[in-house]
Motif scaffolding. Sequence first.
Motif, PDB file in Angstrom:
ATOM      1  N   ARG A  18       0.849  -0.977  -0.062  1.00  0.00           N
ATOM      2  CA  ARG A  18       0.075  -0.020   0.073  1.00  0.00           C
ATOM      3  C   ARG A  18       0.798   1.206   0.105  1.00  0.00           C
ATOM      4  N   TYR A  47       3.051   0.824   3.126  1.00  0.00           N
ATOM      5  CA  TYR A  47       2.962  -0.344   3.998  1.00  0.00           C
ATOM      6  C   TYR A  47       3.187  -1.530   3.343  1.00  0.00           C
ATOM      7  N   ASN A  95       2.566  -5.716   4.027  1.00  0.00           N
ATOM      8  CA  ASN A  95       1.947  -6.848   5.040  1.00  0.00           C
ATOM      9  C   ASN A  95       2.471  -8.160   4.445  1.00  0.00           C
TER      10      ASN A  95
END
Length: 247
Positions: free
Chosen positions: A215, A232, A234
């Motif tokens: 992101r 981000y 993850n």
Amino acid sequence: SGGIDADAFASLPTALWVTDAQLLGGNLALSLTTPVLGKQMEAGVLFDRLGVQADISRDNWAFGDPVLGATLGWHDGKLHYTLGTLVNVPLGQWEFGSPVNAGFNHWAVDATGAVTYLDPATGVELSGATGLTFNFENPDTDYTTGTELHVEAAVMKHVSQTLSFGLNGYAYKQLTGDSGSGAKLGDFKGQVFGVGPALDFTFHLGRLPVATNLRYFYEFGAENRLEGHAAYVNFAIPLGGQAPHGQ
């Protein structure tokens, strides 16, 4: 503030347990997040919640506050709903007057509702979430941050069972002002908005699937908050060896 340059890095290892229990017809999941944060800031003059500081240069790596979570999830054809709560436990590093603390030194409770529409035939996914964060007083500063509203949304296109891309964004706005004897700058309400691309894909480590989310957000419209860029990454690894839902 004047001449502020700040960077923040966070590692947020999270253990998620999807239980066999059901409540109100929904599946119950429990989580624990134990953050490790790094912050660096340089500022000519800083007008913060504790007063005026000049020629600030600080950096810090430390454990943040652990966060406990509980979520209920329901499924109805192409629609998927969740209601969740998070509790910030003030056990992380915090130092009076420091602008680069890893913890908040106060309890906080967040309640969020989310809905996802996913059409397997077209690969179109529409997701949205809205939540409120309720902050309790920092006992060392007599400062209470106001209630915060956050809204997140995403539009994704699944091109296969392991790859999707799209656009996501968020809005943050403080609904009530800060309070307490430590609120020397008044209510100090903040807001910020962000938008950017999103990419999800799954790869395998041996037989173990790893769901990966990327992101990026360009932030704008900030008030009483720093404004910049946020990225981000993850990774979700199922300990039971099964792919996460939707992957």
